[in-house]
Structure formats: structure tokens, C-alpha cells
Design an enzyme around this catalytic site. Structure first.
Site, PDB file in Angstrom:
ATOM      1  N   GLN A 134       0.808  -1.219   0.000  1.00 51.71           N
ATOM      2  CA  GLN A 134       0.000   0.000   0.000  1.00 51.71           C
ATOM      3  C   GLN A 134       0.841   1.269   0.000  1.00 51.71           C
ATOM      4  OE1 GLN A 134      -3.075   0.014   2.961  1.00 51.71           O
ATOM      5  NE2 GLN A 134      -3.735   2.108   2.525  1.00 51.71           N
ATOM      6  N   ASP A 135       1.644   1.475   1.034  1.00 53.77           N
ATOM      7  CA  ASP A 135       2.352   2.736   1.224  1.00 53.77           C
ATOM      8  C   ASP A 135       3.788   2.415   1.637  1.00 53.77           C
ATOM      9  OD1 ASP A 135       1.915   5.593   1.208  1.00 53.77           O
ATOM     10  OD2 ASP A 135       2.271   5.575   3.369  1.00 53.77           O
ATOM     11  N   TYR A 137       7.327   2.434   3.653  1.00 56.60           N
ATOM     12  CA  TYR A 137       7.708   2.719   5.040  1.00 56.60           C
ATOM     13  C   TYR A 137       8.150   4.173   5.130  1.00 56.60           C
ATOM     14  CZ  TYR A 137       7.923  -2.387   5.539  1.00 56.60           C
ATOM     15  OH  TYR A 137       7.624  -3.731   5.569  1.00 56.60           O
ATOM     16  N   PHE A 148       7.197  -4.124   1.358  1.00 56.40           N
ATOM     17  CA  PHE A 148       7.520  -4.992   2.504  1.00 56.40           C
ATOM     18  C   PHE A 148       9.021  -5.070   2.786  1.00 56.40           C
ATOM     19  CE2 PHE A 148       3.329  -6.703   1.270  1.00 56.40           C
ATOM     20  CZ  PHE A 148       2.672  -6.594   2.472  1.00 56.40           C
ATOM     21  N   SER A 159       5.244  -6.699   9.875  1.00 61.08           N
ATOM     22  CA  SER A 159       4.572  -7.455   8.806  1.00 61.08           C
ATOM     23  C   SER A 159       5.535  -8.400   8.112  1.00 61.08           C
ATOM     24  CB  SER A 159       3.945  -6.500   7.795  1.00 61.08           C
ATOM     25  OG  SER A 159       2.869  -5.795   8.363  1.00 61.08           O
ATOM     26  N   HIS A 258      -4.014  -9.331   5.605  1.00 55.08           N
ATOM     27  CA  HIS A 258      -2.688  -8.711   5.596  1.00 55.08           C
ATOM     28  C   HIS A 258      -1.826  -9.320   6.707  1.00 55.08           C
ATOM     29  CE1 HIS A 258       0.336  -5.483   5.848  1.00 55.08           C
ATOM     30  NE2 HIS A 258      -0.066  -5.143   4.625  1.00 55.08           N
ATOM     31  N   SER A 263      -3.938  -8.371  11.990  1.00 57.00           N
ATOM     32  CA  SER A 263      -4.816  -9.312  11.289  1.00 57.00           C
ATOM     33  C   SER A 263      -4.192 -10.668  11.011  1.00 57.00           C
ATOM     34  CB  SER A 263      -5.252  -8.694   9.952  1.00 57.00           C
ATOM     35  OG  SER A 263      -4.112  -8.348   9.160  1.00 57.00           O
ATOM     36  N   ARG A 266      -5.832 -14.006  11.647  1.00 59.96           N
ATOM     37  CA  ARG A 266      -7.156 -14.238  11.051  1.00 59.96           C
ATOM     38  C   ARG A 266      -7.060 -14.876   9.660  1.00 59.96           C
ATOM     39  NH1 ARG A 266      -9.569  -9.809   9.904  1.00 59.96           N
ATOM     40  NH2 ARG A 266      -8.270  -8.141  10.743  1.00 59.96           N
TER      41      ARG A 266
END
Length: 294
Positions: A134-135, A137, A148, A159, A258, A263, A266
Site C-alpha cells: 500500500q504505502d 515505510y 515490505f 509485517s 494482511h 490481522s 485471522r
């Protein structure tokens, strides 16, 4: 007025003739068309297939020259050719102005020559796997143009640590590499692409909705339309939304939550996306990714 004609009427045909010749690179010879009352006026004949082809080639060449002037530094050659149409579009020119102004006023990550690291790792036609982030670091010396991934010796963020935990259970012989640099994956054809490619220091999502999303959508669509049998790993709602247009009959899509600590329990742990990706690549006749090569 001269008689019943304006002065402009004597020069209009000449001007149109010159414009047509400048556009096509072909000399145009006017022909006479009878007019009521006996007057004759020169008109241009229909263009031949060769002339139309030349017009199109000249148009494409002009677009490529315009795009070349707007290509940002550090952009890989094969990717530049594949995405050349984007660089001359108004949104991209506006985006580059925005980023330049941000760099003038603030600290922006990653550095200019690392924004497009993902285009430097492999040829655009050699991409086999796509992982969407997404964005970037937003801390010092972290972002370097691969989602990542972080530069050495920066410790892996949470992550990425969770990705390593899943790899340890999913890929036989995988061990934590002791760093967070994923360049070894990228060189094998794993595209690690963030949706937004720059960020103001310490301000997450500060470059959101400025045009990067449209550009990276174009990247995904080029891959979607021009390659076959790619494996898209879509982790989290944001990546899954960005991947809605992917042709599921042409490519493979793996989805789960993610790997963020918020999360990961899950569904990310146990998803086995890394081994499943290699199985899908083998079925497509492609060399699997050596996830341990880092």
C-alpha cells in the site's frame, strides 16, 4: 474584400496543404474540383494507405519522444517501454510536480533513484509473481522501492517478520535471513509493488490520492493484459480491491488477510501462499521462486 472572396480564402488552401504535409511528411498535390459557374478550386486527394500508415508512425514517434522527456530517473528500460503512454498523461506530469515540490519542502522516502527499484530487478516480461503493498515505510533508511522490503541493516518490520514466520512453516529449509532486504526475490521475477510509491517522512499515507494509484493501476493492467499465468498475492482488503480487474481465467489470484500484527492470526498464518505459488508456477511451466535466496 476582393470581388466576392476574402484575402484569407486565397491562402486557406495553401495553409491546409502545408499542415497536412507537416503532419504526414508526405508532399500533397492538390487536384482541381469543378465548381458551379466554371470556377475550379484545389482540394486534397484522399490519403493513401501508405500515407495513413506514415501519419500513425509519426504520431507514435512524437508520443514516444514526449514520454521520454517525462521518464523519471531510475526507471528500468523494459518497463519504460511498456508504460511509455503513462508518462505524458496530465495526471503523471502533475504527480511528478507534486513529488518534486514535496522533496523541496520535506524529507520524502524513498530517495529519488530508489522509487522505481521494482523496475530494475527484472525485465517486465519476466515477472512471475506480484505482491501488492500500500504505502512505503516512512522511517529513515527503510523504504527502497520494494514493498515490505527494507534496506540492510534496518530490522525487518512486524509485517515482514510475520511473512518470515509463515515461510518458516510453509517452505522446507527456510530460515530467518537476519535482514529485511527482499531484493533476492525481486530478481527472480517477484514484483513487490506498493500502490503509492512515495511518502513524506513520518507521515503515513501523506502522498495518497495524488496520482500514484492511477499509475500503479496501469502497471497491474499492463501485466494483466500482456502476460499469462502470473500469480497475484493479494493480502488485505486494499490489495484485493486493487486486484479486482485481474483476469482470473488468465492468471492465478491468492487472497488472505494482511500480515500485519492486527490481522495475521485471522488467516495469514497457515495460508501457505508461498508453496502454493510455486505449485502454480510449475503447472504453468515456469521456474518456481527460491524463497530462501535472499
Amino acid at each position: 474584400m476582393i470581388g466576392q472572396k476574402t484575402i484569407n480564402s486565397y491562402f486557406g488552401t495553401v495553409t491546409k496543404k502545408r499542415e497536412l504535409e507537416n503532419e504526414t511528411g508526405v508532399e500533397v498535390t492538390p487536384v482541381k474540383k469543378p465548381k458551379p459557374g466554371g470556377d475550379e478550386a484545389p482540394i486534397s486527394p484522399p490519403l493513401s494507405p501508405e500515407q495513413l500508415d506514415r501519419i500513425e508512425r509519426n504520431k507514435q514517434a512524437a508520443l514516444e519522444r514526449l514520454a521520454a522527456r517525462n521518464v523519471p530517473p531510475g526507471f528500468g528500460e523494459s518497463w519504460r517501454k511498456g508504460l511509455s503512454e503513462e508518462f505524458s498523461k496530465p495526471y503523471f506530469i502533475k504527480l511528478m510536480s507534486f513529488v518534486a515540490e514535496e522533496r523541496r519542502r520535506y524529507t520524502v522516502y524513498p530517495p529519488p533513484l530508489q522509487v522505481y527499484t521494482w523496475t530494475q530487478m527484472c525485465d517486465i516480461k519476466d515477472v512471475k509473481v506480484v505482491i501488492l503493498g500500500q504505502d512505503p515505510y516512512h522511517g529513515p533508511k527503510q523504504a527502497h522501492g520494494l514493498c515490505f522490503s527494507v534496506q540492510r541493516p534496518v530490522p525487518p518490520p512486524p509485517s515482514l517478520e510475520n511473512m518470515y514466520k509463515e515461510l518458516t512453516s510453509d517452505i522446507e529449509g527456510f530460515e530467518h535471513p537476519g535482514h529485511g532486504d527482499l531484493t533476492g526475490w525481486a530478481k527472480q521475477g517477484v514484483l513487490l509493488l506498493n500502490s503509492v510509491l512515495t511518502v513524506r517522512a513520518h507521515q503515513a499515507n501523506s502522498h495518497k490520492d495524488q496520482g500514484w494509484e492511477q499509475f500503479t493501476d496501469a502497471v497491474v493492467q499492463w501485466l494483466n493484459k500482456n502476460l499469462d499465468g502470473l500469480v497475484f498475492m493479494l493480502w488485505g482488503a486494499y490489495a484485493q480491491k486493487k486486484g479486482l480487474s485481474i483476469d482470473r481465467k488468465r492468471h492465478h489470484v491468492l487472497q488472505t488477510v494482511h500480515p500485519s500484527p492486527l490481522s495475521v492470526y485471522r488467516g495469514f498464518f497457515g495460508c501457505r501462499h508461498f508453496s502454493r505459488t510455486n505449485e502454480l508456477l510449475k503447472k504453468s511451466g515456469k521456474k518456481p521462486i527460491d524463497w530462501k535466496a535472499m
